[in-house]
Design a protein around this motif. Sequence first.
Motif, PDB file in Angstrom:
ATOM      1  N   LYS A  34       0.813  -1.173   0.049  1.00  0.00           N
ATOM      2  CA  LYS A  34       0.052  -0.008  -0.181  1.00  0.00           C
ATOM      3  C   LYS A  34       0.709   1.268   0.073  1.00  0.00           C
ATOM      4  CE  LYS A  34      -3.861  -1.857   2.434  1.00  0.00           C
ATOM      5  NZ  LYS A  34      -4.937  -1.788   3.610  1.00  0.00           N
ATOM      6  N   THR A  35       2.026   1.155   0.622  1.00  0.00           N
ATOM      7  CA  THR A  35       2.873   2.300   0.809  1.00  0.00           C
ATOM      8  C   THR A  35       3.323   2.585  -0.749  1.00  0.00           C
ATOM      9  OG1 THR A  35       3.672   1.733   2.923  1.00  0.00           O
ATOM     10  CG2 THR A  35       5.053   3.181   1.394  1.00  0.00           C
ATOM     11  N   HIS A  36       3.832   1.641  -1.481  1.00  0.00           N
ATOM     12  CA  HIS A  36       4.048   1.684  -2.849  1.00  0.00           C
ATOM     13  C   HIS A  36       3.004   2.522  -3.596  1.00  0.00           C
ATOM     14  CE1 HIS A  36       7.013  -1.660  -2.386  1.00  0.00           C
ATOM     15  NE2 HIS A  36       7.926  -0.631  -2.905  1.00  0.00           N
ATOM     16  N   LEU A  37       1.645   2.043  -3.468  1.00  0.00           N
ATOM     17  CA  LEU A  37       0.677   2.554  -4.159  1.00  0.00           C
ATOM     18  C   LEU A  37       0.560   4.310  -3.836  1.00  0.00           C
ATOM     19  CD1 LEU A  37      -2.097   0.013  -3.970  1.00  0.00           C
ATOM     20  CD2 LEU A  37      -0.762   0.746  -6.128  1.00  0.00           C
ATOM     21  N   ASP A  38       0.795   4.292  -2.476  1.00  0.00           N
ATOM     22  CA  ASP A  38       0.640   5.750  -2.101  1.00  0.00           C
ATOM     23  C   ASP A  38       1.679   6.793  -2.898  1.00  0.00           C
ATOM     24  OD1 ASP A  38      -1.380   4.887  -0.365  1.00  0.00           O
ATOM     25  OD2 ASP A  38      -0.113   5.151   1.430  1.00  0.00           O
ATOM     26  N   ASP A  39       2.740   5.997  -2.791  1.00  0.00           N
ATOM     27  CA  ASP A  39       4.049   6.929  -3.619  1.00  0.00           C
ATOM     28  C   ASP A  39       3.691   6.967  -5.025  1.00  0.00           C
ATOM     29  OD1 ASP A  39       5.177   7.050  -1.213  1.00  0.00           O
ATOM     30  OD2 ASP A  39       6.501   5.551  -1.462  1.00  0.00           O
ATOM     31  N   PHE A  40       3.130   5.930  -5.681  1.00  0.00           N
ATOM     32  CA  PHE A  40       2.817   6.160  -6.951  1.00  0.00           C
ATOM     33  C   PHE A  40       1.830   7.021  -7.516  1.00  0.00           C
ATOM     34  CE2 PHE A  40       0.663   3.876 -10.745  1.00  0.00           C
ATOM     35  CZ  PHE A  40       1.772   4.077 -11.653  1.00  0.00           C
ATOM     36  N   LEU A  41       0.836   7.629  -6.523  1.00  0.00           N
ATOM     37  CA  LEU A  41      -0.176   8.183  -6.731  1.00  0.00           C
ATOM     38  C   LEU A  41       0.308   9.541  -7.537  1.00  0.00           C
ATOM     39  CD1 LEU A  41      -3.365   8.304  -6.693  1.00  0.00           C
ATOM     40  CD2 LEU A  41      -2.849   9.611  -4.358  1.00  0.00           C
ATOM     41  N   VAL A  42       1.389  10.216  -7.223  1.00  0.00           N
ATOM     42  CA  VAL A  42       1.940  11.289  -7.732  1.00  0.00           C
ATOM     43  C   VAL A  42       2.392  10.939  -9.169  1.00  0.00           C
ATOM     44  CG1 VAL A  42       3.594  13.244  -7.454  1.00  0.00           C
ATOM     45  CG2 VAL A  42       2.260  12.341  -5.431  1.00  0.00           C
ATOM     46  N   TRP A  43       3.082   9.880  -9.311  1.00  0.00           N
ATOM     47  CA  TRP A  43       3.538   9.449 -10.518  1.00  0.00           C
ATOM     48  C   TRP A  43       2.572   9.344 -11.734  1.00  0.00           C
ATOM     49  CZ3 TRP A  43       8.988   7.797 -11.423  1.00  0.00           C
ATOM     50  CH2 TRP A  43       9.740   7.664 -10.279  1.00  0.00           C
ATOM     51  N   VAL A  44       1.510   8.673 -11.157  1.00  0.00           N
ATOM     52  CA  VAL A  44       0.364   8.267 -12.234  1.00  0.00           C
ATOM     53  C   VAL A  44      -0.366   9.555 -12.489  1.00  0.00           C
ATOM     54  CG1 VAL A  44      -1.550   7.600 -10.551  1.00  0.00           C
ATOM     55  CG2 VAL A  44      -1.272   6.482 -12.748  1.00  0.00           C
ATOM     56  N   ALA A  45      -0.577  10.582 -11.554  1.00  0.00           N
ATOM     57  CA  ALA A  45      -1.333  11.805 -11.879  1.00  0.00           C
ATOM     58  C   ALA A  45      -0.595  12.261 -12.809  1.00  0.00           C
ATOM     59  CB  ALA A  45      -1.537  12.687 -10.381  1.00  0.00           C
ATOM     60  N   LEU A  46       0.975  12.615 -12.980  1.00  0.00           N
ATOM     61  CA  LEU A  46       1.628  13.399 -13.811  1.00  0.00           C
ATOM     62  C   LEU A  46       1.557  12.608 -15.007  1.00  0.00           C
ATOM     63  CD1 LEU A  46       4.814  14.403 -11.480  1.00  0.00           C
ATOM     64  CD2 LEU A  46       3.004  15.833 -12.217  1.00  0.00           C
ATOM     65  N   GLY A  47       1.765  11.683 -15.118  1.00  0.00           N
ATOM     66  CA  GLY A  47       1.724  10.613 -16.265  1.00  0.00           C
ATOM     67  C   GLY A  47       0.379  10.788 -17.145  1.00  0.00           C
ATOM     68  N   ILE A  48      -1.039  10.834 -16.315  1.00  0.00           N
ATOM     69  CA  ILE A  48      -1.940  11.068 -17.001  1.00  0.00           C
ATOM     70  C   ILE A  48      -2.249  12.350 -17.505  1.00  0.00           C
ATOM     71  CG2 ILE A  48      -4.657  11.138 -16.569  1.00  0.00           C
ATOM     72  CD1 ILE A  48      -4.222   8.975 -14.570  1.00  0.00           C
ATOM     73  N   VAL A  49      -1.916  13.419 -16.762  1.00  0.00           N
ATOM     74  CA  VAL A  49      -2.327  14.875 -17.112  1.00  0.00           C
ATOM     75  C   VAL A  49      -1.199  15.293 -18.286  1.00  0.00           C
ATOM     76  CG1 VAL A  49      -2.283  17.182 -16.261  1.00  0.00           C
ATOM     77  CG2 VAL A  49      -3.219  15.371 -14.807  1.00  0.00           C
ATOM     78  N   LEU A  50       0.092  15.000 -17.845  1.00  0.00           N
ATOM     79  CA  LEU A  50       1.097  15.269 -18.855  1.00  0.00           C
ATOM     80  C   LEU A  50       1.185  14.728 -20.155  1.00  0.00           C
ATOM     81  CD1 LEU A  50       4.071  15.904 -16.571  1.00  0.00           C
ATOM     82  CD2 LEU A  50       2.745  17.761 -17.611  1.00  0.00           C
ATOM     83  N   GLY A  51       0.823  13.441 -20.213  1.00  0.00           N
ATOM     84  CA  GLY A  51       0.735  12.735 -21.263  1.00  0.00           C
ATOM     85  C   GLY A  51      -0.364  12.998 -22.149  1.00  0.00           C
ATOM     86  N   GLY A  52      -1.730  12.990 -21.467  1.00  0.00           N
ATOM     87  CA  GLY A  52      -3.042  13.213 -22.030  1.00  0.00           C
ATOM     88  C   GLY A  52      -2.844  14.468 -22.819  1.00  0.00           C
ATOM     89  N   ARG A  53      -2.165  15.620 -22.091  1.00  0.00           N
ATOM     90  CA  ARG A  53      -2.273  17.104 -22.634  1.00  0.00           C
ATOM     91  C   ARG A  53      -1.238  17.046 -23.929  1.00  0.00           C
ATOM     92  NH1 ARG A  53      -5.538  20.874 -24.445  1.00  0.00           N
ATOM     93  NH2 ARG A  53      -4.705  22.767 -24.157  1.00  0.00           N
ATOM     94  N   ILE A  54      -0.162  16.602 -23.583  1.00  0.00           N
ATOM     95  CA  ILE A  54       0.781  16.559 -24.827  1.00  0.00           C
ATOM     96  C   ILE A  54       0.523  15.663 -26.081  1.00  0.00           C
ATOM     97  CG2 ILE A  54       2.982  15.753 -25.305  1.00  0.00           C
ATOM     98  CD1 ILE A  54       4.142  16.461 -22.523  1.00  0.00           C
ATOM     99  N   GLY A  55      -0.387  14.588 -25.790  1.00  0.00           N
ATOM    100  CA  GLY A  55      -0.791  13.572 -26.740  1.00  0.00           C
ATOM    101  C   GLY A  55      -1.959  14.481 -27.661  1.00  0.00           C
ATOM    102  N   TYR A  56      -2.589  15.221 -26.658  1.00  0.00           N
ATOM    103  CA  TYR A  56      -3.715  15.936 -27.485  1.00  0.00           C
ATOM    104  C   TYR A  56      -3.225  16.820 -28.339  1.00  0.00           C
ATOM    105  CZ  TYR A  56      -7.957  18.645 -28.584  1.00  0.00           C
ATOM    106  OH  TYR A  56      -9.052  19.374 -29.318  1.00  0.00           O
ATOM    107  N   ILE A  57      -2.323  17.500 -27.983  1.00  0.00           N
ATOM    108  CA  ILE A  57      -1.571  18.730 -28.826  1.00  0.00           C
ATOM    109  C   ILE A  57      -0.971  18.320 -30.038  1.00  0.00           C
ATOM    110  CG2 ILE A  57       0.147  20.245 -28.730  1.00  0.00           C
ATOM    111  CD1 ILE A  57      -0.231  21.003 -25.901  1.00  0.00           C
TER     112      ILE A  57
END
Length: 284
Positions: free
Chosen positions: A65-88
């Motif tokens: 669960k600790t890994h998942l807590d740490d991963f939360l920030v990583w996945v949020a950045l991946g979704i937002v940055l990847g999603g926006r850059i991909g759309y552009i």
Amino acid sequence: MLTAPTLLAAIPFPAIDPVAFSVGPIAVHWYGMAYVAGILIGWYYARRMVSTPSIWPNGQPPMTKTHLDDFLVWVALGIVLGGRIGYILFYDFPAVAANPLRAIEIWNGGMSFHGGLVGTTIAMILFARRNGIIAWSLFDIVAAVCPIGLFFGRIANFINGELWGRISDVPWAIAFPTGGPFTRHPSQLYEAGLEGVALFLLLRLLTHHFNALKSPGLVTGAFISFYAVSRIFVEFFREPDAQIGYLAGNWLTMGMVLSLPMLAIGIWAMARARRSAQLREVQD
């Protein structure tokens, strides 16, 4: 072209303010809340998964669960940055090149699932290597929870009155405020049902009743394949982005083109997972 009586008989578009609430000068949009809700609920569901040893190989979850807590920030950045850059890159590059500030106007929509998938994949690979986690198992966890975010995202698209469908006179067609004097398929709701609800239930069945997590990569392949098929299907009812239009005739769209390699990758991932499982059985 649809007739006036058809338009008058259309289901009225629900007048939902895209701004959920405001705090002083700060406006919080439903679109942004959808991403937050998808990530947080997905995180909670993922924690439940790693707390259920019986669904994992040898009863050993691949991460804590600790890994998942740490991963939360990583996945949020991946979704937002990847999603926006991909759309552009895929849909809006000329407009952004002409007005670079448009690139950061995420509150006005403009997120690509395919770009978000690439960004999340990069985040997962880097996180797995850094923490000594089996990458395919991490992929499976994220794949299993991803439909939750897709569901909320498509509902937000509907609330925003964006990404509507092609002109139609089906009984449930809706006259969107920005869709001209026509009734259209509510394609956002089609995607919410297929990519969100149906895909979540399918992966839930695979993970909790068919031991799919014991073959790392199988859930990932199933997710990618089903999403690709669903997206290609819905593209026949969804209006293509105005700045791109149809790529061939009046049917081929960018969404279809981007989904085809996804389908191939998904099938490959499932075949790879099955081969690996058979090899382990022979070795055991």
